[in-house]
Write a protein that holds these residues in place. Structure first.
Motif, PDB file in Angstrom:
ATOM      1  N   LYS A   1      23.855  28.304   1.989  1.00  0.00           N
ATOM      2  CA  LYS A   1      24.948  27.341   1.865  1.00  0.00           C
ATOM      3  C   LYS A   1      24.722  26.363   0.722  1.00  0.00           C
ATOM      4  O   LYS A   1      25.670  25.945   0.041  1.00  0.00           O
ATOM      5  N   SER A   2      23.451  25.981   0.496  1.00  0.00           N
ATOM      6  CA  SER A   2      23.168  25.010  -0.577  1.00  0.00           C
ATOM      7  C   SER A   2      23.521  25.569  -1.953  1.00  0.00           C
ATOM      8  O   SER A   2      23.906  24.813  -2.860  1.00  0.00           O
ATOM      9  N   ILE A   3      23.413  26.903  -2.118  1.00  0.00           N
ATOM     10  CA  ILE A   3      23.718  27.503  -3.423  1.00  0.00           C
ATOM     11  C   ILE A   3      25.222  27.694  -3.600  1.00  0.00           C
ATOM     12  O   ILE A   3      25.767  27.477  -4.693  1.00  0.00           O
TER      13      ILE A   3
ATOM     14  N   LEU B   1      17.791  28.137  -6.076  1.00  0.00           N
ATOM     15  CA  LEU B   1      17.846  29.423  -5.389  1.00  0.00           C
ATOM     16  C   LEU B   1      16.438  29.871  -5.001  1.00  0.00           C
ATOM     17  O   LEU B   1      16.214  30.383  -3.891  1.00  0.00           O
ATOM     18  N   MET B   2      15.480  29.680  -5.911  1.00  0.00           N
ATOM     19  CA  MET B   2      14.091  30.009  -5.610  1.00  0.00           C
ATOM     20  C   MET B   2      13.591  29.201  -4.414  1.00  0.00           C
ATOM     21  O   MET B   2      12.961  29.738  -3.500  1.00  0.00           O
ATOM     22  N   ALA B   3      13.874  27.903  -4.396  1.00  0.00           N
ATOM     23  CA  ALA B   3      13.420  27.043  -3.305  1.00  0.00           C
ATOM     24  C   ALA B   3      14.007  27.475  -1.969  1.00  0.00           C
ATOM     25  O   ALA B   3      13.357  27.372  -0.928  1.00  0.00           O
ATOM     26  N   SER B   4      15.249  27.961  -1.993  1.00  0.00           N
ATOM     27  CA  SER B   4      15.890  28.362  -0.739  1.00  0.00           C
ATOM     28  C   SER B   4      15.290  29.636  -0.155  1.00  0.00           C
ATOM     29  O   SER B   4      15.483  29.935   1.023  1.00  0.00           O
ATOM     30  N   LYS B   5      14.537  30.386  -0.975  1.00  0.00           N
ATOM     31  CA  LYS B   5      13.989  31.660  -0.524  1.00  0.00           C
ATOM     32  C   LYS B   5      12.473  31.663  -0.439  1.00  0.00           C
ATOM     33  O   LYS B   5      11.886  32.626   0.087  1.00  0.00           O
ATOM     34  N   CYS B   6      11.813  30.616  -0.944  1.00  0.00           N
ATOM     35  CA  CYS B   6      10.354  30.635  -1.087  1.00  0.00           C
ATOM     36  C   CYS B   6       9.684  29.493  -0.336  1.00  0.00           C
ATOM     37  O   CYS B   6      10.301  28.484  -0.004  1.00  0.00           O
ATOM     38  N   LYS B   7       8.371  29.686  -0.121  1.00  0.00           N
ATOM     39  CA  LYS B   7       7.557  28.637   0.481  1.00  0.00           C
ATOM     40  C   LYS B   7       7.376  27.492  -0.514  1.00  0.00           C
ATOM     41  O   LYS B   7       7.369  27.702  -1.722  1.00  0.00           O
ATOM     42  N   LYS B   8       7.173  26.290   0.017  1.00  0.00           N
ATOM     43  CA  LYS B   8       7.120  25.103  -0.834  1.00  0.00           C
ATOM     44  C   LYS B   8       5.913  25.131  -1.757  1.00  0.00           C
ATOM     45  O   LYS B   8       4.807  25.513  -1.366  1.00  0.00           O
ATOM     46  N   VAL B   9       6.141  24.717  -2.991  1.00  0.00           N
ATOM     47  CA  VAL B   9       5.080  24.558  -3.981  1.00  0.00           C
ATOM     48  C   VAL B   9       5.005  23.080  -4.344  1.00  0.00           C
ATOM     49  O   VAL B   9       6.037  22.451  -4.613  1.00  0.00           O
ATOM     50  N   THR B  10       3.824  22.505  -4.340  1.00  0.00           N
ATOM     51  CA  THR B  10       3.681  21.068  -4.586  1.00  0.00           C
ATOM     52  C   THR B  10       2.805  20.823  -5.802  1.00  0.00           C
ATOM     53  O   THR B  10       2.073  21.706  -6.265  1.00  0.00           O
TER      54      THR B  10
ATOM     55  N   GLY C   1      14.180  15.305  -1.547  1.00  0.00           N
ATOM     56  CA  GLY C   1      13.534  16.240  -2.473  1.00  0.00           C
ATOM     57  C   GLY C   1      14.110  17.633  -2.268  1.00  0.00           C
ATOM     58  O   GLY C   1      14.846  17.883  -1.310  1.00  0.00           O
ATOM     59  N   VAL C   2      13.766  18.545  -3.170  1.00  0.00           N
ATOM     60  CA  VAL C   2      14.292  19.908  -3.067  1.00  0.00           C
ATOM     61  C   VAL C   2      13.894  20.514  -1.728  1.00  0.00           C
ATOM     62  O   VAL C   2      12.732  20.442  -1.303  1.00  0.00           O
ATOM     63  N   THR C   3      14.861  21.111  -1.031  1.00  0.00           N
ATOM     64  CA  THR C   3      14.625  21.739   0.268  1.00  0.00           C
ATOM     65  C   THR C   3      14.113  23.157   0.079  1.00  0.00           C
ATOM     66  O   THR C   3      14.779  23.995  -0.530  1.00  0.00           O
ATOM     67  N   TRP C   4      12.903  23.437   0.615  1.00  0.00           N
ATOM     68  CA  TRP C   4      12.287  24.760   0.499  1.00  0.00           C
ATOM     69  C   TRP C   4      12.507  25.557   1.785  1.00  0.00           C
ATOM     70  O   TRP C   4      13.006  25.041   2.785  1.00  0.00           O
ATOM     71  N   ASN C   5      12.082  26.810   1.772  1.00  0.00           N
ATOM     72  CA  ASN C   5      12.232  27.697   2.930  1.00  0.00           C
ATOM     73  C   ASN C   5      10.958  27.642   3.770  1.00  0.00           C
ATOM     74  O   ASN C   5       9.889  28.076   3.327  1.00  0.00           O
TER      75      ASN C   5
ATOM     76  N   ALA D   1       6.675  31.724  -4.258  1.00  0.00           N
ATOM     77  CA  ALA D   1       7.485  31.284  -5.405  1.00  0.00           C
ATOM     78  C   ALA D   1       7.008  31.908  -6.713  1.00  0.00           C
ATOM     79  O   ALA D   1       7.801  32.116  -7.632  1.00  0.00           O
ATOM     80  N   LYS D   2       5.718  32.211  -6.830  1.00  0.00           N
ATOM     81  CA  LYS D   2       5.195  32.757  -8.086  1.00  0.00           C
ATOM     82  C   LYS D   2       5.717  34.168  -8.360  1.00  0.00           C
ATOM     83  O   LYS D   2       5.734  34.608  -9.512  1.00  0.00           O
ATOM     84  N   SER D   3       6.123  34.864  -7.300  1.00  0.00           N
ATOM     85  CA  SER D   3       6.625  36.228  -7.476  1.00  0.00           C
ATOM     86  C   SER D   3       8.149  36.279  -7.485  1.00  0.00           C
ATOM     87  O   SER D   3       8.729  37.362  -7.542  1.00  0.00           O
ATOM     88  N   PHE D   4       8.798  35.114  -7.443  1.00  0.00           N
ATOM     89  CA  PHE D   4      10.263  35.079  -7.396  1.00  0.00           C
ATOM     90  C   PHE D   4      10.843  35.423  -8.758  1.00  0.00           C
ATOM     91  O   PHE D   4      10.378  34.945  -9.797  1.00  0.00           O
TER      92      PHE D   4
END
Length: 446
Positions: free
Chosen positions: A10-12, A56-65, A176-180, A188-191
């Motif tokens: 929905k966010s995208i 889009l990456m954040a919505s599908k991936c684990k959080k990266v900090t 902040g950006v909402t992650w999955n 996220a590195k393989s997205f």
């Protein structure tokens, strides 16, 4: 097709709706203006596409900090778009467009800001408006230069930033950006981001100019000298089409030795001039309890937007020795003092007592809310932007030049007027005590 669209979170889909409402009209306004404005549209479209890929990456991936965020491909795309914007070198008529876009695109770094990304975006809305208001002034209404497309450029770019933080980020990425966080989320590195939505169609190219032969053929039965004259007129210049004589063809030159080619002469290399940074004092931006004041010294454009968050109305802000800096003061402040600065932009919300400028050059000050008094002393070049709530401010000026005031009218268009520098005086000796009158010179009566 439709299945791919259903898989979007929905966010995208909300982001795509936001772009359709703000980005598409902006690109259309750039196309209507034409020329270098199309370069603005290109770099903004690229930046907003990169922002979409990151979300889009954040919505599908684990959080990266932390610093790892900057190594992600979508963030590198955002950084590349910002670098491309900083490299823009538009024509003289598009300087304010260029600066509007450069300032506004810095807001896209909100994707790494926590826990208040909206405040980061908001900081650049005012800075971008600072330059877009100059475009509105140049093409203001009721003048021969009025151009609605230029006003649309300013309005739509403002809406892109304004609705980004007031509506979209507030709704979907408040802290902040909402992650999955669901189990099985991607790394996220393989997205790999899918292709960005297609850009708005470019304006149709102007038809090519008719060739001289066609022009001559359309001239009817004329021939000989008449045909030659028509061909030259079609060319626009009798010398056009001739080959340029370069230096290696000029045999009379001293460096031509009679061979097939002249002996090359190495041109001396001129070292580029180093940029002069005219700062004073010790570099700092900190609050000092002694005196209850913020000290901002020796800041430059390399420091980005210098943020001063005032939390107590008893605090004052002293700005000294800065060069080409942008300083944003938020909150109510007791007073603002600017000394020995050059080519700086100072933006503030409210000053309870006064804003003072002394010993400065080519300054810009923007009051977003109110300030009762603005004192200008020994300053050459100052432009003060007032808000609608600050139109009753008074100016105290001495030993200064090139002073201008700008304010929004009822239509939201900025008007500008100069503060007089020349006065006329007359002795008054008919009273009990001698006096002298003061009035503005007739030079400012037109």
């Amino acid at each position: 097709g439709a299945a791919a669209e259903e898989e979007l979170p929905k966010s995208i889909t909300a982001y795509d709706d936001y772009c359709a409402e703000t980005l598409t009209p902006f690109i259309a306004a750039c196309a209507a203006i034409g020329g270098d404005a199309n370069q603005c549209a290109e770099v903004v479209k690229e930046a907003w596409d990169a922002q979409r890929a990151y979300l889009l990456m954040a919505s599908k991936c684990k959080k990266v900090t932390g610093p790892d965020c900057q190594n992600l491909e979508p963030f590198k795309a955002i950084a590349a778009a910002l670098q491309k914007a900083n490299g823009l070198r538009l024509g003289r008529n598009f300087i304010n467009h260029e600066k509007t876009v450069k300032e506004g695109l810095q807001a896209l770094q909100w994707v790494t800001m926590e826990p208040k990304p909206r405040e980061w975006i908001e900081n650049f809305v005012g800075g971008s408006d600072f330059w877009s208001n100059k475009i509105r002034t140049e093409f203001k209404r009721n003048t021969d230069k009025f151009d609605q497309n230029q006003h649309d450029f300013c309005t739509h770019f403002h809406n892109m930033l304004d609705k980004l933080h007031k509506e979209y980020v507030k709704e979907y990425h408040l802290t902040g950006v909402t992650w999955n966080f669901k189990p099985g989320a991607m790394d996220a590195k393989s997205f790999s981001a899918p292709a960005a939505p297609p850009a708005a169609p470019a304006p149709a190219a102007a038809p090519a100019a008719a060739k001289p032969a066609a022009a001559a053929a359309s001239g009817g039965d004329e021939g000989g000298i008449g045909a030659l004259g028509a061909a030259l007129k079609a060319k626009g210049n009798a010398a056009s089409g001739l080959n340029k004589v370069t230096k290696d063809m000029q045999t009379w030159r001293a460096d031509y030795k009679g061979g097939d080619k002249p002996v090359p002469v190495a041109k001396p290399k001129v070292a580029p001039r180093a940029k002069v940074i005219k700062t004073k004092g010790t570099k700092q931006c900190e609050f000092k309890r002694q005196g209850m004041r913020w000290c901002v010294e020796a800041q430059t454009s390399e420091d980005g937007v210098v943020e001063v968050a005032v939390t107590d109305v008893k605090h004052s802000v002293n700005i000294y020795g800065c060069f080409e800096a942008t300083i944003n003061i938020t909150g109510k402040v007791k007073s603002v003092s600017i000394d020995a600065c050059e080519k700086c932009k100072v933006l503030l919300d409210t000053s309870i007592s006064a804003i003072e400028l002394v010993n400065s050059k080519r300054m810009q000050v923007q009051v977003r809310e109110t300030a009762p008094t603005i004192a200008i002393d020994k300053t050459d070049g100052i432009l003060v932007y007032l808000s609608r709530d600050c139109l009753d401010a008074q100016f105290l000026c001495a030993k200064s030049s090139e002073m201008n005031v700008s304010w929004p009218d009822e239509n939201g268009d900025f008007q500008e007027i100069c503060i007089p520098e020349q006065f006329q005086h007359k002795l008054i000796l008919d009273g009990a005590t001698p006096a002298i009158s003061a009035g503005v010179s007739d030079l400012y009566s037109h």
